[in-house]
Design an enzyme around this catalytic site. Sequence first.
Site, PDB file in Angstrom:
ATOM      1  N   CYS A 126     -78.177 -27.829  54.049  1.00  8.83           N
ATOM      2  CA  CYS A 126     -77.230 -27.651  52.951  1.00  8.83           C
ATOM      3  C   CYS A 126     -75.862 -27.574  53.625  1.00  8.83           C
ATOM      4  CB  CYS A 126     -77.579 -26.424  52.106  1.00  8.83           C
ATOM      5  SG  CYS A 126     -77.811 -24.880  53.014  1.00  8.83           S
ATOM      6  N   ILE A 127     -74.901 -26.931  53.028  1.00  8.47           N
ATOM      7  CA  ILE A 127     -73.574 -26.862  53.641  1.00  8.47           C
ATOM      8  C   ILE A 127     -73.603 -26.018  54.920  1.00  8.47           C
ATOM      9  CG2 ILE A 127     -71.164 -26.127  53.354  1.00  8.47           C
ATOM     10  CD1 ILE A 127     -71.604 -28.399  51.542  1.00  8.47           C
TER      11      ILE A 127
END
Length: 185
Positions: A126-127
Site C-alpha cells: 500500500c502507500i
Amino acid sequence: MSYWPVGTTSAPPDNSPPSANPFSPTSTSQPSRSASEIIPRLYISDLSFAENPVCLSQYKITHVLSTLPDKVFVPPPSLLPAQPARLQIRVEDFPFAELAAHLPTTTAWITDALTRDPQARVLVHCIEGISRSVSVVAAFLMAQFNWSPSEAIQYIKSKRRIAEPNFGFIQQLHEYGRVSLGRTS
C-alpha cells in the site's frame, strides 16, 4: 537518484531511493522502508519499494498486489525486463473503506501465485506498508493457517514492526473470517 547494481545479491539498504516515477506523490516522502518477508516468498512493502525496478528485481518479485486507489507506476520493460503479474484493488486507508469484499479475491490470487510456481515471490503493498497491505496479508494467513485476525496480525507484526491495520480493517477481518471462512469466533 542512485541505484544499486542489478547483479548484487544483498537486499537494498534502508535508504533505498523513493519512487522510480518522478511524478509519483512518494517521490518526496520518506525513502522505502524495504520489504518484509512475512512467510517464505510473501512480502509486504510500501509504494516506493513496489515502484522501484531495482528493488523488485533484487527481491525477484514475480507478483505485485497493490492495495491503493491511485495508479501505481509500472516500471517499463527497459527498467524491469521480467514484468511481474499484477493485481490492484482500489481501496482507501479509512476505517470504513470497503476492504472485506476484496479479501476473497486477494487471498485466492496470493494462494494461486504461491502454489502454481515454487519460484513465485508475491509482494503486497500500500502507500506505507502499514494498514491495507497488512490487512490483505492477514486475511491470507487466516485462510491458510486457520488463524484468527489477532493471531495473523501479531504474526505479521513479528516480521514487520510498523504493521498496524486501522480498527475498521480489523473489524472487516473478523467479518471475513465469519462470512468467507465460516469461522464463529
